[in-house]
Enzyme design. Sequence first.
Site, PDB file in Angstrom:
ATOM      1  N   GLU A 423     -26.906-122.287  46.034  1.00 17.55           N
ATOM      2  CA  GLU A 423     -26.705-123.374  46.989  1.00 17.55           C
ATOM      3  C   GLU A 423     -27.372-124.644  46.477  1.00 17.55           C
ATOM      4  O   GLU A 423     -28.577-124.686  46.288  1.00 17.55           O
ATOM      5  CB  GLU A 423     -27.303-122.990  48.353  1.00 17.55           C
ATOM      6  CG  GLU A 423     -27.272-124.121  49.370  1.00 17.55           C
ATOM      7  CD  GLU A 423     -27.947-123.775  50.710  1.00 17.55           C
ATOM      8  OE1 GLU A 423     -28.400-122.613  50.867  1.00 17.55           O
ATOM      9  OE2 GLU A 423     -28.017-124.660  51.566  1.00 17.55           O
ATOM     10  N   ASP A 496     -30.649-120.978  50.406  1.00 12.55           N
ATOM     11  CA  ASP A 496     -31.899-121.203  51.120  1.00 12.55           C
ATOM     12  C   ASP A 496     -32.038-120.171  52.231  1.00 12.55           C
ATOM     13  O   ASP A 496     -31.040-119.703  52.766  1.00 12.55           O
ATOM     14  CB  ASP A 496     -31.901-122.596  51.776  1.00 12.55           C
ATOM     15  CG  ASP A 496     -31.850-123.716  50.741  1.00 12.55           C
ATOM     16  OD1 ASP A 496     -32.168-123.447  49.562  1.00 12.55           O
ATOM     17  OD2 ASP A 496     -31.476-124.843  51.118  1.00 12.55           O
ATOM     18  N   ASP A 498     -32.412-120.248  55.317  1.00 14.06           N
ATOM     19  CA  ASP A 498     -32.320-120.895  56.625  1.00 14.06           C
ATOM     20  C   ASP A 498     -30.909-120.710  57.193  1.00 14.06           C
ATOM     21  O   ASP A 498     -30.093-119.989  56.619  1.00 14.06           O
ATOM     22  CB  ASP A 498     -32.679-122.387  56.523  1.00 14.06           C
ATOM     23  CG  ASP A 498     -31.731-123.140  55.589  1.00 14.06           C
ATOM     24  OD1 ASP A 498     -30.684-122.563  55.198  1.00 14.06           O
ATOM     25  OD2 ASP A 498     -32.027-124.295  55.259  1.00 14.06           O
ATOM     26  N   ASP A 500     -28.330-122.713  57.462  1.00 13.76           N
ATOM     27  CA  ASP A 500     -27.234-123.157  56.594  1.00 13.76           C
ATOM     28  C   ASP A 500     -27.004-122.172  55.458  1.00 13.76           C
ATOM     29  O   ASP A 500     -25.874-121.886  55.086  1.00 13.76           O
ATOM     30  CB  ASP A 500     -27.534-124.540  56.012  1.00 13.76           C
ATOM     31  CG  ASP A 500     -27.294-125.629  57.045  1.00 13.76           C
ATOM     32  OD1 ASP A 500     -26.369-125.461  57.856  1.00 13.76           O
ATOM     33  OD2 ASP A 500     -28.041-126.625  57.043  1.00 13.76           O
TER      34      ASP A 500
END
Length: 634
Positions: A423, A496, A498, A500
């Site tokens: 990402e 990541d 998180d 997203d």
Amino acid sequence: MAKYDESSIKILEGLEAVRKRPGMYIGSTDKRGMHHLVWEIVDNAIDEIINGYGDTIKITLHKDGSITILDNGRGVPIGMHASGKSTPEVIYTILHAGGKFEEGGYKVSGGLHGVGASVVNALSKWMDVTIYKEGKISNIRFANGGNVEIPLKTIGEAKKTGTMVTFLPDAEIFKNCSFSYTTICERMQESAFLLSGVTIYVIDEEDKKEAKFHYENGLINFVEYINDGKKTLHPVIHFDGSKNGIEVEVALQYSDNYNENILSFVNNVKTGDGGTHEVGFKTGITKAFNDYARSNNLLKKDQSLDGADVREGLSAVISLKIPEAYLQFEGQTKGKLGTPEARSITESITYEHLKFFLEENKEAALTILNKALQSKAAREAARKAREQVRKGTGKNSKERVLSEKLAKATGKNYALNELFLVEGDSAGGSAKSFRNRETQAILPLRGKVLNCEKASDHDIENNAELRQIEYAIGAGLGANFDPEDSNYGKVIIMTDADVDGSHIQILLITFFYRFMRPLIEKGMLYIATPPLYSIETGNQGKVYIATDEELEEKKKTIKGNYKIQRFKGLGEMNADELYETTMDPHNRRLLRVNLTDAALAEKRIHLLMGDQVEPRKEWINENVDFTLEDDFRK
Ligand code: 1YM
């Protein structure tokens, strides 16, 4: 004081053994193990129905965490047993006291269940059994792992017959577990498909929900359910037959999509890892199509259709009934049928019926055959093109398109090579600078990729990001995808930690599921798990921490000063840190993406990634626990 004789001591020892090693009897003591208790009792009700008594099962989840299973069969016998105890007491306190189906009938016990109702009792805080039989209502109650609390007694008059079992799993054994309405519904729907005409209710008293499963044309309805929403090429084909006491029933239907969905069951228990019956089925359809194509001059003499060609777009459910004496299960989870006779019997029944169907239904036959021939042509063309790309002899080598973004691995042992889908360009840059160049390739992805739930091959070709993934892996797409041709033994999604990042993961998994499913089936798709924190201390140096819980644990063990860093994303780590924690095969922790239940996965992906909002909202409300860690403000 209660009087203990030799046999009651033995019983307590037996049930105590179950409590000491529950895993040996029910597999595990997590949510899955706890649901085994339900399947165990439900299986007894199903056995009764299969033997011809009763037609309805009702399961009720109560607010206090207990569960009731009720059937309208004959009712468990209530007479005295030779041991001097009541029959229900024997059934619910003595290990393997089933004694049913010794000859003749089929038993619904595959793999882990079939351990007996006493195991459920042993692992319950309390159990209450009510029997409707011989004009009476009889009740017996057990507590604390199977001790008789109230012996069998008559509590009323009954007009109907049946058995009702209620129990509360012992919280000491099943920690922080609760029954799942969704899990129970999924399983019961499957049972209802396999037991035409039977009605199964599931009721959740806490959330006030109710489901009813009833199918008059079991396997046909099952295949219709699997193909729901797809463009199908013909009505469901259904046939059955038997030989040497083995009964085979099959329903199948082709759709215009190119995945194959084959589900198999033996004595109503799912054989998730296939086995001899699936092999026989596959051989049978391949033979039938090749014969038909040859006799209609649709194939040249020396040509033939591969199994993969004739299974493109096929959804099928295979259900066998095998007498206990022939039953043979294999594999660690006993999910694979080993019975050798099942192969030839399933093969010949499939071959004969399909051949007949094709001859009688010319239009459907030609539509399916056309699809198989196209699949064969596309597969061969794609293989040729890939070979050229590999040798670098392709005229219009797609590799050009790969541009500068992909940092390739230098090693030529493809199986050892790994492709990281990363990402963001910044993390991608770090990963490129610090990696094992021989085996690790890096492809940075910019932001969210396309939601592929409804995408076509054409959409993928027109999407720069996904096209790059396709070319990097180099093994084709959709029907033409062949994992043997993959440039990488592992494809690793690195995002990541998180919300997203999770979203990107699910979008990529949807892409692989729809367009490179064998990559998942072969266990080649992984998710990297970057650390959330690092803690630096005077004496231990720097350590990396994966979860919030681990962080709290760690803090407790540290004396003196420490410095915590929270990694908001991969980009916040230094290149060497990223390699060491997340990419280095010696330290990293990879999660393998696996596909245990293809039909369920299909439904889930459709539900979660499709365009209908309401069912998705409902599913998320029922199945996702939102916690403070999911901070959506960021
Ligand atoms: C809600 C669970 O257990 N129903 C049930 C069980 C049994 C019978 C009928 C039964 C069987 C027979 C004769 C027989 C039995 N189960 C067991 C054991 N529902 C539920 N309904 N009469 C009644 O097999 O001959 C023994 S009897 F051991 F498997 F639990």
